[in-house]
Enzyme design. Structure first.
Site, PDB file in Angstrom:
ATOM      1  N   ASN A  88      -2.183  -6.111  16.208  1.00  0.00           N
ATOM      2  CA  ASN A  88      -2.558  -5.321  15.038  1.00  0.00           C
ATOM      3  C   ASN A  88      -4.033  -5.590  14.792  1.00  0.00           C
ATOM      4  OD1 ASN A  88      -2.673  -3.944  12.599  1.00  0.00           O
ATOM      5  ND2 ASN A  88      -1.926  -5.684  11.417  1.00  0.00           N
ATOM      6  N   GLY A  89      -4.808  -4.554  14.513  1.00  0.00           N
ATOM      7  CA  GLY A  89      -6.226  -4.736  14.233  1.00  0.00           C
ATOM      8  C   GLY A  89      -7.070  -3.970  15.226  1.00  0.00           C
TER       9      GLY A  89
ATOM     10  N   HIS B 170     -18.625  23.194 -14.844  1.00  0.00           N
ATOM     11  CA  HIS B 170     -19.832  22.993 -14.041  1.00  0.00           C
ATOM     12  C   HIS B 170     -19.603  23.351 -12.574  1.00  0.00           C
ATOM     13  CE1 HIS B 170     -21.837  21.294 -17.477  1.00  0.00           C
ATOM     14  NE2 HIS B 170     -20.786  20.516 -17.684  1.00  0.00           N
TER      15      HIS B 170
ATOM     16  N   GLU C 259      -1.196  13.317  -0.423  1.00  0.00           N
ATOM     17  CA  GLU C 259      -0.649  12.361   0.538  1.00  0.00           C
ATOM     18  C   GLU C 259       0.709  12.752   1.077  1.00  0.00           C
ATOM     19  OE1 GLU C 259      -1.314   7.801  -0.327  1.00  0.00           O
ATOM     20  OE2 GLU C 259      -0.808   8.895  -2.137  1.00  0.00           O
TER      21      GLU C 259
ATOM     22  N   TRP D  19       0.084   2.180  14.338  1.00  0.00           N
ATOM     23  CA  TRP D  19      -0.747   3.212  13.709  1.00  0.00           C
ATOM     24  C   TRP D  19      -1.955   3.314  14.607  1.00  0.00           C
ATOM     25  CZ3 TRP D  19      -5.659   3.569  11.386  1.00  0.00           C
ATOM     26  CH2 TRP D  19      -5.863   4.698  10.594  1.00  0.00           C
TER      27      TRP D  19
ATOM     28  N   CYS E 287      -0.340  -1.577  11.689  1.00  0.00           N
ATOM     29  CA  CYS E 287       0.795  -1.819  12.577  1.00  0.00           C
ATOM     30  C   CYS E 287       1.730  -2.876  11.997  1.00  0.00           C
ATOM     31  CB  CYS E 287       0.294  -2.295  13.927  1.00  0.00           C
ATOM     32  SG  CYS E 287      -0.978  -1.235  14.602  1.00  0.00           S
TER      33      CYS E 287
ATOM     34  N   ARG F 262       4.401   0.531   7.845  1.00  0.00           N
ATOM     35  CA  ARG F 262       3.078   0.046   8.238  1.00  0.00           C
ATOM     36  C   ARG F 262       2.458   0.865   9.364  1.00  0.00           C
ATOM     37  NH1 ARG F 262       2.517  -5.324   6.168  1.00  0.00           N
ATOM     38  NH2 ARG F 262       0.627  -5.511   7.388  1.00  0.00           N
TER      39      ARG F 262
ATOM     40  N   LYS G  17      -1.461  11.805  -5.004  1.00  0.00           N
ATOM     41  CA  LYS G  17      -0.049  11.737  -4.624  1.00  0.00           C
ATOM     42  C   LYS G  17       0.365  13.030  -3.929  1.00  0.00           C
ATOM     43  CE  LYS G  17       0.540   8.337  -4.769  1.00  0.00           C
ATOM     44  NZ  LYS G  17      -0.305   7.267  -5.222  1.00  0.00           N
TER      45      LYS G  17
ATOM     46  N   LYS H  80       0.836   2.127   5.437  1.00  0.00           N
ATOM     47  CA  LYS H  80       0.591   1.238   4.308  1.00  0.00           C
ATOM     48  C   LYS H  80      -0.123  -0.006   4.811  1.00  0.00           C
ATOM     49  CE  LYS H  80       3.038   0.324   0.102  1.00  0.00           C
ATOM     50  NZ  LYS H  80       2.481   1.428  -0.678  1.00  0.00           N
TER      51      LYS H  80
ATOM     52  N   GLU I  16      -5.157  10.453  -9.681  1.00  0.00           N
ATOM     53  CA  GLU I  16      -3.984   9.849  -9.044  1.00  0.00           C
ATOM     54  C   GLU I  16      -2.896  10.907  -8.807  1.00  0.00           C
ATOM     55  OE1 GLU I  16      -3.294   7.409  -7.432  1.00  0.00           O
ATOM     56  OE2 GLU I  16      -1.181   6.952  -7.605  1.00  0.00           O
TER      57      GLU I  16
HETATM   58  C1  F6R Z   1      -2.077   5.809  -2.176  1.00  0.00           C
HETATM   59  C2  F6R Z   1      -2.121   4.583  -1.438  1.00  0.00           C
HETATM   60  C3  F6R Z   1      -3.444   4.080  -0.978  1.00  0.00           C
HETATM   61  C4  F6R Z   1      -3.591   2.609  -1.402  1.00  0.00           C
HETATM   62  C5  F6R Z   1      -4.896   2.028  -0.836  1.00  0.00           C
HETATM   63  C6  F6R Z   1      -5.104   0.595  -1.272  1.00  0.00           C
HETATM   64  O1  F6R Z   1      -0.789   6.146  -2.526  1.00  0.00           O
HETATM   65  O2  F6R Z   1      -1.128   3.964  -1.206  1.00  0.00           O
HETATM   66  O3  F6R Z   1      -4.491   4.852  -1.477  1.00  0.00           O
HETATM   67  O4  F6R Z   1      -3.580   2.544  -2.788  1.00  0.00           O
HETATM   68  O5  F6R Z   1      -4.858   2.080   0.556  1.00  0.00           O
HETATM   69  O6  F6R Z   1      -4.053  -0.213  -0.861  1.00  0.00           O
HETATM   70  P1  F6R Z   1      -3.857  -1.680  -1.434  1.00  0.00           P
HETATM   71  O7  F6R Z   1      -3.538  -1.554  -2.886  1.00  0.00           O
HETATM   72  O8  F6R Z   1      -2.734  -2.258  -0.648  1.00  0.00           O
HETATM   73  O9  F6R Z   1      -5.164  -2.395  -1.213  1.00  0.00           O
END
Ligand code: F6R
Length: 614
Positions: A101-102, A507, A491, A75, A2, A27, A488, A609, A484
């Site tokens: 938040n939390g 395998h 996501e 969130w 949040c 966020r 991407k 995020k 990775e």
């Molecule tokens: C992927 C992504 C997440 C973060 C993960 C760790 O694009 O953004 O997988 O990499 O949540 O986040 P941080 O680096 O902020 O600990």
């Protein structure tokens, strides 16, 4: 998770708060809400969905002009994303508005206690218990800050709380435990927020709050105490970036802007950390060299994209230092009872510095006696604060939910750390370290070259926008790059995408290969011929089964040409440097596919995020 903001000052509080929420919408974007104090009463608007829904509600019924306001983007954890569950929550007596938040882990008994006392709840959230407890305490005559402290002492879990009392305009009180909160100190106005981005337009002077602290904020002052009311130490700092860094600057998405910022972000991360002869100077690493010489194991702990950066780093660190290096998903770390001794070095990677899983792993590691070095992008965040040392990646704010420049700068910072350890432990000669450092320092213009030549990747994305599944293959450091690339795409484009070590395909996963399925292959540089040739065989294996091969190979690799349905040329670099250039086209492919599908690239569904819950 949040996003939280609070404001006290002469501006129109609702405008400051909504604008701050917009800057923190990455966020959380399940719902949003604002509360202000006007004429001794609370005025609240809250709406499920993105901030645009809140804007519409506020346009129909404008919020009252006020000098005091709080706001929240959510969130959802407890209770779905509805108008009722949106924050702020207002106490039953109408006095207190609160945002959270939390996760309040003991909300159920607290809710039962309040209900027995006659309180009727209006939401399904854990957060509302804090609003109700606070409302009851101020109605009983407690001062708002005292009430906040007593409520915090009853809560278990992780929380940032911000509250206002209708009877006290011009004041807000906030608290934090295991969840982020920074104070913005202005001239005759003050702010609290989850992230400096919320107030950077108005001030760059900020204060980091410590664990279990309460801050009492008016226009003219900020007082910090612990949960028992004793004056507490807080750390002022100046934000080093400005508003433009937190804006799209003409790009359609923050993610695209951040992809293009990568040459600068990597260069800034390396800046000032090596001497002319290539020797390393990590002045910020306050762990004595003698102690670093005793390290017998490194464990890299991180989540998501940062975990994949850690996987890349393992190859380099083991190769340069000859210290065994494990990489572990943070949320699994402490539950498997890892073997940690005072000679273990734990390295955590986190862009946000607030990821709860990573934070808990750090605490566990330190309790077991390990030293912890954080590699982090956010000044003053909880993870660097709770670590023994920190190497900041100087990527600037990353706002797109999908991490891009976070990944590249984490790899670069890990390489600095690996070379530094090799220097301290003398596992490489100085000239060898200097040569690798020169290669690393030469990478930013090569990333720029990849970006300058990215157009065909956009055309490729247009051609494959309807595809249902995409596979990514790599070996050695190309394997985490493949993971990775797949992450991407999952996501932001919501596609089935998987990354595999190319040798592992036979395998099992090769059964997924069907006619025209796009398969990206990261081909290692030539010279390591066994690895290179084996990947070429892997390309042939999938092509023979009908795959559409998208091959990423270095400039003069002509051996791959006959097997590539689409060939993207990478600048010629050594194997360990290749992830820094090879990841970029994969990021752009995902960004393009998601854009063409009409998805919100910066705010993909179900994600947020800075994941501050475990
Ligand atoms: C992927 C992504 C997440 C973060 C993960 C760790 O694009 O953004 O997988 O990499 O949540 O986040 P941080 O680096 O902020 O600990």
């Amino acid at each position: 998770m949040c996003g939280i903001i609070g404001y006290v000052g002469p501006r129109d509080a609702s405008k400051v708060v909504v604008e701050g929420l917009r800057r923190m919408e990455y966020r959380g974007y399940d719902s949003a809400g604002v509360a202000v104090i006007a004429d001794g009463a609370l005025d609240v608007r809250k709406k499920a969905g993105k901030i645009t829904n809140l804007d519409a509600a506020a346009a129909d019924h404008p919020l009252a002009a006020s000098e005091t306001g709080i706001g929240h983007t959510r969130w959802a954890t407890h209770g779905g994303p509805t108008d009722f569950n949106a924050h702020p929550h207002v106490s039953a007596n109408g006095r207190v508005a609160l945002i959270h938040n939390g996760i309040i882990e003991n909300f159920a008994p607290l809710r039962a206690e309040l209900e027995q006392g006659g309180v009727t709840f209006r939401s399904e959230t854990d957060s509302e218990v804090a609003a109700q407890l606070l409302g009851r305490a101020v109605a009983d005559g407690a001062d708002l800050a005292d009430a906040m402290r007593s409520v915090c002492n009853r809560l278990h879990g992780a929380f940032t709380l911000v509250a206002i009392d209708a009877a006290e305009p011009g004041r807000l009180v906030a608290a934090r435990r295991n969840s982020p909160l920074v104070v913005g100190v202005g001239d005759g106005e003050n702010f609290v927020a989850s992230d400096v981005a919320a107030f950077i337009e108005f001030t760059r002077q900020a204060i980091e709050l410590g664990q279990d602290q309460v801050v009492d904020v008016t226009r003219d002052g900020v007082t910090v105490t612990d949960f028992d009311g004793r004056p507490a130490e807080s750390h002022p700092f100046e934000v080093t970036w400005d508003l433009s860094a937190a804006e799209k600057q003409g790009y359609d998405w923050f993610m695209r802007k951040e992809i293009y910022e990568q040459p600068q972000a990597v260069a800034d991360t390396l800046l000032g950390r090596y001497n002319e002869d290539g020797s390393l100077k990590l002045d910020e690493l306050h762990i004595p060299e003698a102690e670093l010489r005793t390290i017998d194991k490194i464990i890299i702990v991180a989540c998501g994209t940062a975990y994949y950066a850690g996987m890349v780093a393992k190859y380099a660190i083991e190769h340069w230092t000859r210290i065994a290096c494990e990489v572990e998903i943070a949320s699994e770390f402490r539950y498997r009872d890892p073997i940690i001794t005072p000679r273990t070095l734990v390295v955590t990677l986190s862009q946000s510095g607030e990821t709860a899983d990573t934070l808990m792993a750090i605490r566990h590691a330190r309790e077991q006696g390990a030293k912890v070095i954080a590699i982090c992008n956010t000044n003053g965040a909880t993870i660097p604060r709770e670590s023994d040392a920190v190497i900041y990646t100087h990527a600037g704010p990353e706002i797109g939910v999908a991490s891009t420049k976070g990944f590249l700068t984490q790899v670069a910072a890990c390489y600095l750390l690996g070379l530094y350890l090799a220097q301290v432990r003398e596992t490489k000669f100085g000239d060898e370290i200097g040569a690798i450092m020169s290669e690393l320092a030469a990478v930013p213009p090569l990333i720029q070259r990849v970006l300058d030549e990215i157009e065909p990747i956009k055309q490729l994305a247009a051609k494959h926008v309807e595809t249902e599944s995409v596979l990514f293959l790599g070996r050695h450091v190309g394997y985490p790059v493949a993971l990775e690339g797949a992450l991407k795409l999952k996501e932001i484009a919501y596609l089935h995408a998987e990354g595999f070590p190319a040798g592992e395909l036979k395998h099992g996963p090769i059964a997924l290969v069907e006619n025209q399925i796009p398969i990206f292959v990261v081909v290692p540089p030539q010279g390591r011929d066994q690895l290179h040739d084996k990947v070429i065989s892997n390309i042939q294996e999938v092509r023979a089964r009908g795959a559409f091969t998208v091959v990423l190979a270095e400039d003069d690799d002509h051996e791959v040409t006959p097997y590539a349905d689409f060939l993207f040329r990478l600048p010629k670099v050594s194997t360990l440097m290749q992830p820094l250039v090879a990841t970029v086209p994969l990021q752009m492919f995902a960004c393009e596919v998601a854009s063409l599908k009409g998805y919100d690239v910066d705010q993909p569904r179900n994600l947020a995020k800075s994941v501050t819950v475990e």
